[in-house]
Write a protein that holds these residues in place. Structure first.
Motif, PDB file in Angstrom:
ATOM      1  N   ILE A   1       0.870  -1.169   0.000  1.00  0.00           N
ATOM      2  CA  ILE A   1       0.000   0.000   0.000  1.00  0.00           C
ATOM      3  C   ILE A   1       0.912   1.225   0.000  1.00  0.00           C
ATOM      4  CG2 ILE A   1      -1.939   1.155   1.110  1.00  0.00           C
ATOM      5  CD1 ILE A   1      -2.480  -1.778   0.250  1.00  0.00           C
ATOM      6  N   GLY A   2       0.884   2.013  -1.082  1.00  0.00           N
ATOM      7  CA  GLY A   2       1.838   3.092  -1.274  1.00  0.00           C
ATOM      8  C   GLY A   2       1.618   4.297  -0.378  1.00  0.00           C
ATOM      9  N   HIS A   3       2.598   5.191  -0.400  1.00  0.00           N
ATOM     10  CA  HIS A   3       2.617   6.393   0.423  1.00  0.00           C
ATOM     11  C   HIS A   3       1.341   7.220   0.225  1.00  0.00           C
ATOM     12  CE1 HIS A   3       4.774   9.810   2.407  1.00  0.00           C
ATOM     13  NE2 HIS A   3       3.906  10.502   1.702  1.00  0.00           N
ATOM     14  N   GLY A   4       0.670   7.517   1.322  1.00  0.00           N
ATOM     15  CA  GLY A   4      -0.490   8.394   1.255  1.00  0.00           C
ATOM     16  C   GLY A   4      -1.720   7.786   0.619  1.00  0.00           C
ATOM     17  N   ALA A   5      -1.709   6.509   0.330  1.00  0.00           N
ATOM     18  CA  ALA A   5      -2.887   5.871  -0.268  1.00  0.00           C
ATOM     19  C   ALA A   5      -4.000   5.745   0.769  1.00  0.00           C
ATOM     20  CB  ALA A   5      -2.521   4.496  -0.812  1.00  0.00           C
ATOM     21  N   ILE A   6      -5.236   5.687   0.277  1.00  0.00           N
ATOM     22  CA  ILE A   6      -6.400   5.507   1.135  1.00  0.00           C
ATOM     23  C   ILE A   6      -7.169   4.282   0.648  1.00  0.00           C
ATOM     24  CG2 ILE A   6      -8.604   6.488   1.890  1.00  0.00           C
ATOM     25  CD1 ILE A   6      -7.371   9.265   1.469  1.00  0.00           C
ATOM     26  N   VAL A   7      -7.489   3.399   1.580  1.00  0.00           N
ATOM     27  CA  VAL A   7      -8.311   2.226   1.288  1.00  0.00           C
ATOM     28  C   VAL A   7      -9.572   2.347   2.127  1.00  0.00           C
ATOM     29  CG1 VAL A   7      -8.471  -0.287   1.335  1.00  0.00           C
ATOM     30  CG2 VAL A   7      -6.273   0.813   0.812  1.00  0.00           C
ATOM     31  N   LYS A   8     -10.713   2.445   1.474  1.00  0.00           N
ATOM     32  CA  LYS A   8     -11.969   2.687   2.162  1.00  0.00           C
ATOM     33  C   LYS A   8     -12.451   1.445   2.927  1.00  0.00           C
ATOM     34  CE  LYS A   8     -14.386   5.871   1.744  1.00  0.00           C
ATOM     35  NZ  LYS A   8     -14.560   6.972   2.723  1.00  0.00           N
ATOM     36  N   PRO A   9     -13.368   1.642   3.895  1.00  0.00           N
ATOM     37  CA  PRO A   9     -13.919   0.493   4.626  1.00  0.00           C
ATOM     38  C   PRO A   9     -14.612  -0.497   3.685  1.00  0.00           C
ATOM     39  CG  PRO A   9     -14.515   2.557   5.711  1.00  0.00           C
ATOM     40  CD  PRO A   9     -13.903   2.918   4.390  1.00  0.00           C
ATOM     41  N   GLU A  10     -14.612  -1.763   4.080  1.00  0.00           N
ATOM     42  CA  GLU A  10     -15.274  -2.853   3.361  1.00  0.00           C
ATOM     43  C   GLU A  10     -14.672  -3.124   1.986  1.00  0.00           C
ATOM     44  OE1 GLU A  10     -19.708  -3.099   4.987  1.00  0.00           O
ATOM     45  OE2 GLU A  10     -19.344  -1.165   4.004  1.00  0.00           O
ATOM     46  N   VAL A  11     -13.440  -2.663   1.761  1.00  0.00           N
ATOM     47  CA  VAL A  11     -12.710  -2.952   0.532  1.00  0.00           C
ATOM     48  C   VAL A  11     -11.700  -4.060   0.816  1.00  0.00           C
ATOM     49  CG1 VAL A  11     -10.978  -2.034  -1.069  1.00  0.00           C
ATOM     50  CG2 VAL A  11     -13.014  -0.689  -0.535  1.00  0.00           C
ATOM     51  N   THR A  12     -11.549  -4.975  -0.145  1.00  0.00           N
ATOM     52  CA  THR A  12     -10.555  -6.046  -0.051  1.00  0.00           C
ATOM     53  C   THR A  12      -9.465  -5.826  -1.089  1.00  0.00           C
ATOM     54  OG1 THR A  12     -12.128  -7.671   0.802  1.00  0.00           O
ATOM     55  CG2 THR A  12     -10.171  -8.529  -0.310  1.00  0.00           C
ATOM     56  N   ILE A  13      -8.227  -5.828  -0.622  1.00  0.00           N
ATOM     57  CA  ILE A  13      -7.056  -5.771  -1.504  1.00  0.00           C
ATOM     58  C   ILE A  13      -6.523  -7.190  -1.609  1.00  0.00           C
ATOM     59  CG2 ILE A  13      -4.802  -4.727  -1.918  1.00  0.00           C
ATOM     60  CD1 ILE A  13      -7.082  -2.680  -1.774  1.00  0.00           C
ATOM     61  N   GLY A  14      -6.559  -7.770  -2.792  1.00  0.00           N
ATOM     62  CA  GLY A  14      -6.168  -9.163  -2.973  1.00  0.00           C
ATOM     63  C   GLY A  14      -4.692  -9.408  -2.723  1.00  0.00           C
ATOM     64  N   ASN A  15      -4.345 -10.661  -2.477  1.00  0.00           N
ATOM     65  CA  ASN A  15      -2.951 -11.047  -2.266  1.00  0.00           C
ATOM     66  C   ASN A  15      -2.066 -10.500  -3.381  1.00  0.00           C
ATOM     67  OD1 ASN A  15      -3.705 -12.531  -0.028  1.00  0.00           O
ATOM     68  ND2 ASN A  15      -3.671 -14.500  -1.092  1.00  0.00           N
ATOM     69  N   GLY A  16      -0.896 -10.006  -2.999  1.00  0.00           N
ATOM     70  CA  GLY A  16       0.102  -9.594  -3.975  1.00  0.00           C
ATOM     71  C   GLY A  16      -0.195  -8.316  -4.721  1.00  0.00           C
ATOM     72  N   ALA A  17      -1.293  -7.642  -4.426  1.00  0.00           N
ATOM     73  CA  ALA A  17      -1.650  -6.421  -5.154  1.00  0.00           C
ATOM     74  C   ALA A  17      -0.798  -5.244  -4.697  1.00  0.00           C
ATOM     75  CB  ALA A  17      -3.128  -6.102  -4.960  1.00  0.00           C
ATOM     76  N   ILE A  18      -0.716  -4.234  -5.559  1.00  0.00           N
ATOM     77  CA  ILE A  18       0.018  -3.002  -5.265  1.00  0.00           C
ATOM     78  C   ILE A  18      -0.929  -1.821  -5.458  1.00  0.00           C
ATOM     79  CG2 ILE A  18       1.905  -1.476  -5.963  1.00  0.00           C
ATOM     80  CD1 ILE A  18       3.406  -3.974  -6.923  1.00  0.00           C
ATOM     81  N   VAL A  19      -1.003  -0.962  -4.438  1.00  0.00           N
ATOM     82  CA  VAL A  19      -1.785   0.269  -4.511  1.00  0.00           C
ATOM     83  C   VAL A  19      -0.801   1.422  -4.597  1.00  0.00           C
ATOM     84  CG1 VAL A  19      -3.412   1.762  -3.296  1.00  0.00           C
ATOM     85  CG2 VAL A  19      -3.697  -0.733  -3.208  1.00  0.00           C
ATOM     86  N   ALA A  20      -0.844   2.186  -5.688  1.00  0.00           N
ATOM     87  CA  ALA A  20       0.120   3.252  -5.925  1.00  0.00           C
ATOM     88  C   ALA A  20      -0.031   4.383  -4.913  1.00  0.00           C
ATOM     89  CB  ALA A  20      -0.053   3.800  -7.340  1.00  0.00           C
ATOM     90  N   SER A  21       1.023   5.148  -4.748  1.00  0.00           N
ATOM     91  CA  SER A  21       1.008   6.297  -3.851  1.00  0.00           C
ATOM     92  C   SER A  21      -0.127   7.243  -4.206  1.00  0.00           C
ATOM     93  CB  SER A  21       2.339   7.052  -3.942  1.00  0.00           C
ATOM     94  OG  SER A  21       3.401   6.231  -3.532  1.00  0.00           O
ATOM     95  N   GLY A  22      -0.829   7.713  -3.190  1.00  0.00           N
ATOM     96  CA  GLY A  22      -1.886   8.692  -3.396  1.00  0.00           C
ATOM     97  C   GLY A  22      -3.182   8.155  -3.947  1.00  0.00           C
ATOM     98  N   ALA A  23      -3.270   6.870  -4.206  1.00  0.00           N
ATOM     99  CA  ALA A  23      -4.504   6.291  -4.748  1.00  0.00           C
ATOM    100  C   ALA A  23      -5.595   6.290  -3.680  1.00  0.00           C
ATOM    101  CB  ALA A  23      -4.252   4.871  -5.238  1.00  0.00           C
ATOM    102  N   VAL A  24      -6.837   6.348  -4.133  1.00  0.00           N
ATOM    103  CA  VAL A  24      -7.991   6.220  -3.246  1.00  0.00           C
ATOM    104  C   VAL A  24      -8.780   5.006  -3.718  1.00  0.00           C
ATOM    105  CG1 VAL A  24     -10.102   7.273  -2.376  1.00  0.00           C
ATOM    106  CG2 VAL A  24      -8.084   8.696  -2.795  1.00  0.00           C
ATOM    107  N   VAL A  25      -8.758   3.940  -2.927  1.00  0.00           N
ATOM    108  CA  VAL A  25      -9.348   2.666  -3.338  1.00  0.00           C
ATOM    109  C   VAL A  25     -10.752   2.562  -2.760  1.00  0.00           C
ATOM    110  CG1 VAL A  25      -9.029   0.185  -3.442  1.00  0.00           C
ATOM    111  CG2 VAL A  25      -7.032   1.675  -3.305  1.00  0.00           C
ATOM    112  N   THR A  26     -11.737   2.536  -3.640  1.00  0.00           N
ATOM    113  CA  THR A  26     -13.140   2.469  -3.231  1.00  0.00           C
ATOM    114  C   THR A  26     -13.792   1.141  -3.588  1.00  0.00           C
ATOM    115  OG1 THR A  26     -13.868   3.468  -5.316  1.00  0.00           O
ATOM    116  CG2 THR A  26     -13.394   4.972  -3.479  1.00  0.00           C
TER     117      THR A  26
END
Length: 204
Positions: free
Chosen positions: A117-142
């Motif tokens: 999970i990159g710098h400053g990223a946001i992952v919202k409640p009830e969201v699943t990030i699968g195994n091995g995934a990458i969330v870029a810096s500053g992303a907002v995952v909904t």
């Protein structure tokens, strides 16, 4: 002597932890806050990460200033303000809204094994990030992120798969994150030197 322990999380100065559990070799960065969350073995977060109501998988890498499971205000009411649910802070004759806090705590995010999970990223409640995934810096995952997918942007959208076809499925089958601490140490040189495909060819 290793800094990390099989029994107790390593908490850097200013880290705040409440209602949370930790597996072996976990770390919480300087000024980070972890609330009502579970860190599985080898998971860590960096400086000033803010993690609430989350299951963090093994070997998860959470960068500085990431926010996971940020709580929502009751936007369908006449007011958004937390006097609605933190009422005892304002009046002596009323209790906080326990039901509101229970509903908030139940909205859990899930971070898979070996994720970044990159710098400053946001992952919202009830969201699943699968195994091995990458969330870029500053992303907002909904929305949920598929295993081994790289996502970026606001809102986050898929960029590309982390590996060529077939590699992710083979890593999932290998499940190296369940290896013993001793087996990980024995394979450390290969983790460092081999590509994912070469590693699979050796250890499958």
């Amino acid at each position: 002597m290793p800094k990390l322990s099989a029994t107790d999380p390593f908490l850097h100065p200013g880290a705040s932890v409440a209602g949370s559990r930790f597996g072996a070799y976990c770390e919480v960065g300087e000024g980070a806050r972890v609330l009502n969350s579970d860190f599985l073995d080898y998971a860590y977060c960096e400086r000033f990460a803010d993690i609430a109501n989350t299951r963090v998988g093994k070997f998860a890498n959470i960068a500085a200033f990431a926010r996971i499971g940020p709580t929502d205000h009751p936007y369908d009411h006449a007011s958004l303000h937390h006097f609605l649910y933190r009422s005892s802070w304002y009046w002596e004759d009323v209790e906080d809204d326990a039901g509101f806090f229970a509903r908030r705590a139940a909205r859990r995010a899930v971070i898979g094994h070996d994720t970044w999970i990159g710098h400053g990223a946001i992952v919202k409640p009830e969201v699943t990030i699968g195994n091995g995934a990458i969330v870029a810096s500053g992303a907002v995952v909904t929305k949920d992120v598929a295993p081994y997918m790289i996502v970026a942007g606001v809102p986050a959208t898929p960029l590309r798969a982390r590996y060529p076809d077939g590699i992710a499925e083979r890593i999932e089958a290998l499940g190296w994150w369940d290896w013993s601490h001793e087996r990980l140490r024995a394979a450390l040189g290969d983790f460092r030197a081999l590509t994912a495909e070469a590693f699979l060819e050796k250890y499958e």
